[in-house]
Structures are given as structure tokens and as C-alpha cells.
Design a protein around this motif. Sequence first.
Motif, mmCIF file in Angstrom:
data_model
loop_
_atom_site.group_PDB
_atom_site.id
_atom_site.type_symbol
_atom_site.label_atom_id
_atom_site.label_comp_id
_atom_site.label_asym_id
_atom_site.label_seq_id
_atom_site.Cartn_x
_atom_site.Cartn_y
_atom_site.Cartn_z
ATOM 1 N N LYS A 121 -27.178 28.949 35.537
ATOM 2 C CA LYS A 121 -26.638 28.843 34.171
ATOM 3 C C LYS A 121 -25.463 29.789 33.964
ATOM 4 O O LYS A 121 -24.538 29.486 33.231
ATOM 5 N N HIS A 122 -25.514 30.940 34.639
ATOM 6 C CA HIS A 122 -24.467 31.945 34.428
ATOM 7 C C HIS A 122 -23.111 31.534 34.997
ATOM 8 O O HIS A 122 -22.106 32.154 34.697
ATOM 9 N N LEU A 123 -23.101 30.508 35.830
ATOM 10 C CA LEU A 123 -21.803 29.997 36.281
ATOM 11 C C LEU A 123 -21.052 29.361 35.115
ATOM 12 O O LEU A 123 -19.824 29.276 35.129
ATOM 13 N N PHE A 124 -21.792 28.898 34.114
ATOM 14 C CA PHE A 124 -21.180 28.162 33.007
ATOM 15 C C PHE A 124 -21.042 29.007 31.740
ATOM 16 O O PHE A 124 -20.230 28.694 30.880
ATOM 17 N N ILE A 125 -21.822 30.086 31.651
ATOM 18 C CA ILE A 125 -21.722 30.972 30.477
ATOM 19 C C ILE A 125 -20.485 31.855 30.664
ATOM 20 O O ILE A 125 -20.436 32.679 31.563
ATOM 21 N N GLY A 126 -19.487 31.620 29.850
ATOM 22 C CA GLY A 126 -18.282 32.454 29.912
ATOM 23 C C GLY A 126 -17.219 31.982 30.879
ATOM 24 O O GLY A 126 -16.192 32.641 31.017
ATOM 25 N N LEU A 129 -15.179 30.223 44.144
ATOM 26 C CA LEU A 129 -16.192 29.440 43.419
ATOM 27 C C LEU A 129 -15.557 28.216 42.773
ATOM 28 O O LEU A 129 -16.101 27.114 42.802
ATOM 29 N N LYS A 130 -14.389 28.443 42.177
ATOM 30 C CA LYS A 130 -13.675 27.327 41.542
ATOM 31 C C LYS A 130 -13.377 26.237 42.594
ATOM 32 O O LYS A 130 -13.608 25.045 42.340
ATOM 33 N N TYR A 137 -15.149 34.811 35.496
ATOM 34 C CA TYR A 137 -16.540 34.452 35.747
ATOM 35 C C TYR A 137 -17.420 35.705 35.809
ATOM 36 O O TYR A 137 -17.001 36.749 36.307
ATOM 37 N N HIS A 138 -18.654 35.548 35.359
ATOM 38 C CA HIS A 138 -19.569 36.690 35.305
ATOM 39 C C HIS A 138 -20.287 36.805 36.655
ATOM 40 O O HIS A 138 -21.453 36.434 36.806
ATOM 41 N N LEU A 139 -19.546 37.344 37.619
ATOM 42 C CA LEU A 139 -19.993 37.325 39.014
ATOM 43 C C LEU A 139 -21.279 38.103 39.258
ATOM 44 O O LEU A 139 -22.011 37.807 40.205
ATOM 45 N N MET A 171 -13.875 34.494 42.431
ATOM 46 C CA MET A 171 -13.802 33.492 41.346
ATOM 47 C C MET A 171 -13.062 32.252 41.844
ATOM 48 O O MET A 171 -13.498 31.119 41.621
ATOM 49 N N THR A 204 -14.236 25.799 33.036
ATOM 50 C CA THR A 204 -13.487 25.585 34.274
ATOM 51 C C THR A 204 -14.389 25.236 35.457
ATOM 52 O O THR A 204 -13.900 24.829 36.506
ATOM 53 N N LEU A 205 -15.712 25.416 35.290
ATOM 54 C CA LEU A 205 -16.629 25.086 36.388
ATOM 55 C C LEU A 205 -17.543 23.912 36.033
ATOM 56 O O LEU A 205 -18.255 23.396 36.903
ATOM 57 N N THR A 235 -14.942 25.646 45.337
ATOM 58 C CA THR A 235 -16.187 25.015 45.768
ATOM 59 C C THR A 235 -16.678 23.990 44.747
ATOM 60 O O THR A 235 -17.095 22.893 45.102
ATOM 61 N N MET A 236 -16.626 24.363 43.477
ATOM 62 C CA MET A 236 -17.235 23.522 42.446
ATOM 63 C C MET A 236 -16.289 22.490 41.849
ATOM 64 O O MET A 236 -16.732 21.506 41.270
ATOM 65 N N VAL A 261 -8.058 30.667 32.686
ATOM 66 C CA VAL A 261 -8.913 31.682 33.311
ATOM 67 C C VAL A 261 -8.328 32.176 34.650
ATOM 68 O O VAL A 261 -7.740 33.250 34.714
ATOM 69 N N ILE A 262 -8.526 31.419 35.724
ATOM 70 C CA ILE A 262 -7.921 31.817 37.005
ATOM 71 C C ILE A 262 -7.058 30.667 37.491
ATOM 72 O O ILE A 262 -7.564 29.735 38.096
#
Lengths: 515, 515
Positions: free
Chosen positions: B240-245, B491-492, A237-239, B488, B249-250, B494-495, B506-507
Motif C-alpha cells: 500500500k505504501h507504494l501508492f500512499i504519497g 521502482l517507477k 516515494y516513501h522508500l 525511486m 505515478t505508480l 519496474t511498475m 515527482v521524478i
Amino acid sequence: MYTSKPATNVGRILLHRALQFRRERSSATSSNVRVVNDVRHIRGEYGRVTDAEVHHFQSLLGEPNVLTGAQNVGPYNVDYMKHTLGNSGLVLRPKTAKDVSDILKYCNDRRIAVCPQAGNTGISSGSVALFDEVVLSTERMNSIINFDPVSGVLVCEAGCVLESLMKHVEGHGYMMPLDLGSKGSCQIGGNVSTNAGGIRVIRYGTLQGCVLGLEAVTADGTILNCLNTMRKDNTGYHLKHLFIGSEGTLGIITKVAIMCPNLPKHVNVAFIGLDSYDKVLELFSIARAEFGETLSSFELIDNTAMTSVENKLHLSCPITNVHPFYILIELASSQPTVGKHMENILEKVLNDSIISDATTTDQISTIQKIWKVRETIIEALLKIGYVYSFDISLPLNRFYEIVELTREKLKGIEDVKTVCGFGHIGDGNLHLNVVTSRYDEELTRIIEPFVYEWTSKHRGSVSAEHGIGLSKTKYLEHTKSRSAVDLMRSLKNTMDPKCILNPYKVIPAVAVGEQ
Amino acid sequence: MYTSKPATNVGRILLHRALQFRRERSSATSSNVRVVNDVRHIRGEYGRVTDAEVHHFQSLLGEPNVLTGAQNVGPYNVDYMKHTLGNSGLVLRPKTAKDVSDILKYCNDRRIAVCPQAGNTGISSGSVALFDEVVLSTERMNSIINFDPVSGVLVCEAGCVLESLMKHVEGHGYMMPLDLGSKGSCQIGGNVSTNAGGIRVIRYGTLQGCVLGLEAVTADGTILNCLNTMRKDNTGYHLKHLFIGSEGTLGIITKVAIMCPNLPKHVNVAFIGLDSYDKVLELFSIARAEFGETLSSFELIDNTAMTSVENKLHLSCPITNVHPFYILIELASSQPTVGKHMENILEKVLNDSIISDATTTDQISTIQKIWKVRETIIEALLKIGYVYSFDISLPLNRFYEIVELTREKLKGIEDVKTVCGFGHIGDGNLHLNVVTSRYDEELTRIIEPFVYEWTSKHRGSVSAEHGIGLSKTKYLEHTKSRSAVDLMRSLKNTMDPKCILNPYKVIPAVAVGEQ
């Protein structure tokens, strides 16, 4: 060549009014309740700073870096616009990420609220305390760590002043990808935390694209190393984006790695008069198509704004005749032909009656003079009276309509002196300003919902550049959907469960209720 | 002018080897355990798909959009590189975000794992199932919603094929900010989910800067509307950056808003021979400083890679003499002078003995021929044998060293046919390739840790463009710090607390253990 300067007069004029406003309010609120911008804030159940805390931080940072007492703390308690006066009694000046980590770990354990502060030049009251939060100033973290002249990547600490970074990279033939009026005092960590924009976003994009990596300290004191210096890195993720634009509510940025573009060799600026907003749009389409990658600014000034600058600051309009709209175009390029290209295109649009008048120059002193007209508008408006200033994004076809609608809405209200619009057309970013003789709460209640509801209806943004801070929290949902705000709150709870980082700002998670 | 095509031969050759490898492995693993790339994966405790699920989805999407049976599902179970064969028994083809929401809500309630799949052209096995995950294909969500010819902002559904978007915006004088070899089949939702790079990142940046907004559906079926179309919007966290890249997985991206640059009017390409990597770096510094904003590609090909293209594909090197290194420079501009500028600079660096030979052209057919040499290298290598392909970012001063070190490391191993390097110097992105006569697990165990540990030591990235997917999970911490990976994971959790979205990728949050 870049001539912008902090508008130092702004603050002083507004301070008087803000203080007056605060006094009017204070009789109605207890020390645990403050009303700012029509929103009632209640102090969270945070730990209080006692002598024990002060001694602890003195042993951690050294006495000179722990400020107490009204005289020392005072300057950190007032925001740039002088709209908000904080009540913090303690300012900490860490030198390293480890210091920041130690401070946050200590505060998190005791649930002491912390207000991060960089250059304190934002205009949404995001970087001053509201109650008695500890102010954590990044001003001593001001070392340039590395600049790689091959890749153009700068790595530096968060407290570096933007202008000093500009000078540093210019020495290597590069430029910073952002330029702001407050460059003489704003810090890069604050720029990144607020995703600061400026006058050349059309060319270099936002910091979301330019920042390659960063180091941040999260609420529990974890030092998060995301200091990537590669242009491409797709590992997980792009933290970094959690911290770009989140205004210090998810962590405190301590270092940044930023990609710098090469300094352009040839610059040309034109100042143009036009008869209607439709023609402004026509010109913008032509400018984008013709100038392409060389277009580095496309700025609008309406005649009301121009007249204010002429009358109040005695600056001359760069073209002689009066027009309803003026456009400033800047081209910057590695190619020597941009000046000729500008002339050719202007001649064509003049012949096609899209524009009415224009002047163009590649002389630095003239370029500076032209930019000065654009950059001193707020200063001129402040000489007229109190300024209600809106920083909104709008689709270009509705961009100027809100200025006219606001004029219509306020027609007949005697105290309204001026309604004008200017801004970054290239970015869809309008600065709408209403000037009155004095601050009036009733008028605020008319203008703010009117402008923000209209912006929301047309899918614009209620804060294009300056963030939500303290002053726009009640309008966040005018731009962001309920599910988006819910996810923001969920992220906040995950990363800062005790809500110690910059409370009351952006998305008030606790202790805030609107009346 | 852009000539790249999907390397369709890649898959077929590798499929044979992958299947063989799978067979070698299968005897040692039960149906709940699969070993891929040396990592032992254990199936999570997910719900199984039964007839009841199939019927439910048929009533939701219509029978033709619910695929079952080996023949129908088969094509969705094989990744682009044919490295991974999924075991999914069900493919869903939703048409709308509401469909996606209904699917995810149903799956989340029952803890059924879902593998989102767009064009399935990634090379890290991120978009095929590992066990029996339900494949959610975005291929039917392929409408262009709006293109604004004034702002250059495109809004479209996630399943739009990149090439069709290119054609659409080119008709308005704009271009997509990314170009990929797989443009004929990759989808914009997949591009954004993997933060896809390509050959012009040096000029237009990554998707992190170009994507203005998106709509995504999160694990519980919430439709998250972050479909901002403004260039500037600083209201709250930049979700948006949570989903870019984050590779699906999110959340699953359903719509995107993307900023398109203007089509350049003048293009010039040079192909250059140089005697050493030091001279490549010298040329790059000069090219950046001289060509500035007009530089749209700066690509390296070493002589080994060039020889492979000449021998195996019978393409001619654009210059006659043999050199250790070749550079392809592309300039693209609104200014007609770029061709002359290219010539002047090449003449200068030739006189200064920085380069040894060069050819330059503005003819489209010749430009296409030159690009073809660069873009068919992998195809040529696959004709030699099995290709171990690394996609890494490195600081430019260490960029080529790893190629030489790998050659040294593998010297004497008879099965190694070729070690070569090429890639995007402008982005610090190297494609290091080792070619052998056949896949060899023992060799993988030598090469992968060697390359990735060296990359890590020099603060590079183990995945510059292609993400972590399934195949690089064990190397994630070679680029990302432990605290970053912990965040990461947080966040995973949480979401997507039930971890239904693209598990094992990814993770790996559950059910994965390394032997």
C-alpha cells in the motif's frame, strides 16, 4: 510498569522437539534439499564460503568479528522458537553501515547468500539461515545517535536493544511506541524489519506510522539514506516502507529514526470477567467510545488459557469467580481522572449486566501482577505439551469463532490437551493455541490449512505480528492476492536481482518448490 | 467544530498572473516544449488521442463520461492554485476499478499518457496535465462501501469527498483521522495519493499509519487488491505504501480502508501571546509533556501574519495586546478535565513568564472564531499581492530562523511587501510566505534556491505536506539523496515501464531536461 519478559522457557522445550523432528527428516533429504514445515526447499545456486572469504572478511572487520566453527556459530543458527536449525558456517558482525555495504557488495559480486540477524527473537524462523547463508548480525551496531527532547525523535543504530532504548527515552519523559515480550534482547532494526506489533498497537499504531526514517543497505551495497527525522516529508516515494516489514529481503536496515510519545502520567488497569464473547464485543465498543485516546490495551483471555496459567504457573486470577472470558483494560493518560473514569464505566456496565465481575487498580505492583497473568500464557501452555501457535488477525465479529471451530474440529483426538484463545482484541489479533502431548505432522496437516483457510475466507491475516519468515511462506497467498504476490516478486527482482538477501523467506523467489 | 474552508479566492487572483506568465512564455516555446517554474519540459513520445480513442472510451464508459471540447475539459485543466494550465483534450470519468483497469490497459498498449485527478486541490500542480495527457477523474467512484462501528474501519471508493466521509463516520461517533481546508472538494483517493497532512497530524499521525489497505490499478491495468481492513497484517511487503504519497505515478488508487479514531467528547482551545520564538519552544515542550495524548493541535502564527488577517479580513486577534508570536493549542479528549488542565498549565506558564497573554474556551462558536484566524492567513496575504508560499519541514530549533533570514535576504527589495511565517509547530511544518505586488521571475530565482538550500542544509523537507507534483521536481534532491532518487526511478521503471502514469511529475523519468 511494563512487566513483560522474554519467555525463555519456550525455546528449551521446543528445541528438544525440533531436533527430534529434524532427525526424523534428515534421512530423507540431501544436503541441498531441506524440508521445513512441509515445504521442500532446494539450495539456490549460491557461491560457497571458502577460506578466501573468511580471510577477506577478517581483514575487513577484524578477526573477532568473523565467527566460524560450530561452537561460535551455533547460537546464531537456532531461532527463538527452536523450530529451525540453520547450517551457516560464518557469522559476520559489522560495526557500521559502510561495513555492511562492503560485505553485501562482496557477497553480491560472488552471489553468496546472506541472512540478516538482529535479536533473533522472531517466531517465524525469518532470521536464521536455512542452508549455508552467511549470517550478518547487527548486534555491534548499537549506538544511540541522538534523542531530541523537544520533538521526541530518537535516531539510533539498528542493533540497539529495545529495552535500552526504552530506558534512554524514559529518562527524557518519553516512551518507545512499541513494547514486546522480547524487549530485553530484540533489536530495533529487527523490530522495524518485521514491523513488530505488541501490546499497545491500539494506542500508538504500528511502526509504519512511528518510524520517520531509516538508513538501509541494499543488495548491491548501496547505502540508502532515508534517515528523515521530520514528522512530515512528502518528497517522492516513501522508500522506508520497502524495508519496514520486508524481513530483510530487500535490504538491511542500519539506522532508524523513530517518533516517541510522551510517557503517560496516570495509568489504570482493570481485569474483568464476562459471560460471553458477544458481551466482550459490547464492552469493547463502550470502552473505545468512552475511553477514546486513553485506551492503551484491550486484551482477551479465555477461561481455558486462564486455567492453564493458574494450574501450571500457580498464578491467581485477579478476580475470584470463574468466567468464560476475561478482559484486561489499560488506560494511560496525562489526565488524573482516568482511574475514576474507569470505575464509573465499569460500574455502569456491571449494572447493565454487560460484565459479571471486575477489579481495577492504579498500584504499580498490582498492575504488574495482572499483566503477568496475560503475558505468561504461552509459558503455561508449554508446560502442558507441544504448542501449535497461530498469530492471526480477524474481523472482531468472527474473532473467537475460530477457537470454537478448532475445538469442534479436534474433538475426539485423544492427543489434543487444550485449545484456547487470547490476544489483542483492540487490534483484531488472536493468538489461537492448540496443545498436544507431542509434535505430530499429521495433526499439523489438519490444523494449519483449517485455520488459515478459515482466516482467508473471512479476509483476516495469517500473520498479524510475526511476519512470514520461513515458516509461513506457503500460506502467504491465503492473505495476499496473486497480483500482490507478483508485485512483491517483481520488487524483489528489481532490488535484489541475484536474490542474495534472506533467500527462502517471505516470497521464495528461487530454488523453492512445494511437493 | 472544524471550520476550515477552501480558500476559493486564492485561485482567481493567481489565475490572472499565471495566464499572464504563460503568455509571456509561450512565444519562446513550441507545442512540444513547455516551461513551468523554470524547468523546461519536453513532451514524451506518447500516443496522441484521436477520434478512435474517443469512440473507444465512449463505448466503454458511456458518452456522458467522456468529456471533450474546451468548455467541458477546461475545469479539469486548471490546478487549484491556478499555477498550471493543462492542455488535455480528453477527460474520462470511470465508475469502477474495472473501468480504470480497461482505460489503463488500453492506454498502456498505445503508450498514451494519463493524468489521474481526484479533487484537484493540491498546490504542487500534481493533478493537471502538462501537455495532452488524458485526464482520468475519480469523481464518479464515490460510494461508501462499509463502515464497521465496532472496529472504526471505513472502506470506501477513492472519489468520496472528505467532508462527506467525515459526516458519515461522525454519525457513528468516529472522526476521519485527517482534516484539511479543502475538505469540501478534496477526495480521499487524492488525500491518500498525496499523503495529505493537515492540522491534526500531531495527534493522529500521517495517512501512512491510518490507511490499513487499498485497491489500486497499476499502469498495465492490473487491479491490485491490497484492501486489508485489519489493524495488524504482516504478510509480505506492505505494498500500500507504494501508492500512499506517490501522487498517482505508480498506480491509481480506486478504494481505501482507513482507520477512524473516536470523536473526542471534550475540546478546549487556547490562544496565546509570546515574546520570543525561544519561549514558543519552551511552551511546546511543556504542552507535549503535560497534555500528552490530549494535544491535538499546536499552531504558530507570527505577528506579521496576524496583522495581515486583522487588516485585510478585519478579523480580531483573540487576545488584545500585540505579541511577536501567537500559539493556538487545541486539546481534545474523552476526559472532561482537559479545560481545567489547560487553565492550570496556562496559569503556570504565565506566572513563569513563558507566555505573556492567553485566552481559553470550550465554546464551539469561540473555538470556530479562533480557528478562523489561523485558517484565513493565506486569504489575507493574497489580498496584499502575489504570494510565494513555501511548505517546508524543519527541525524545531531552526524552525523560525528561515523566516528571519528571508526577511534579511530580501531587505531593500522594494516590491517585497511582507515576509511571514505560520504553521504546524507540532509537526515541524512551517508555511513561509513572501508577498510582493506581482509575480517576478527574477525574485523566484533568488528566493526558491535560498529557502530550499537552507532547508536541505538543516535536513528539513522541501515539501512537508503538498508533495512534489510538477512544481518541485527540481528541488527533490534537496531533500532526498541521489541513491534514494535512483531507487525511486527504478521502482517507477519496474511498475510503469512506459511511463504513462502522471508523467513529468515527482521524478521526471523521461523527456525532461533543465536548461
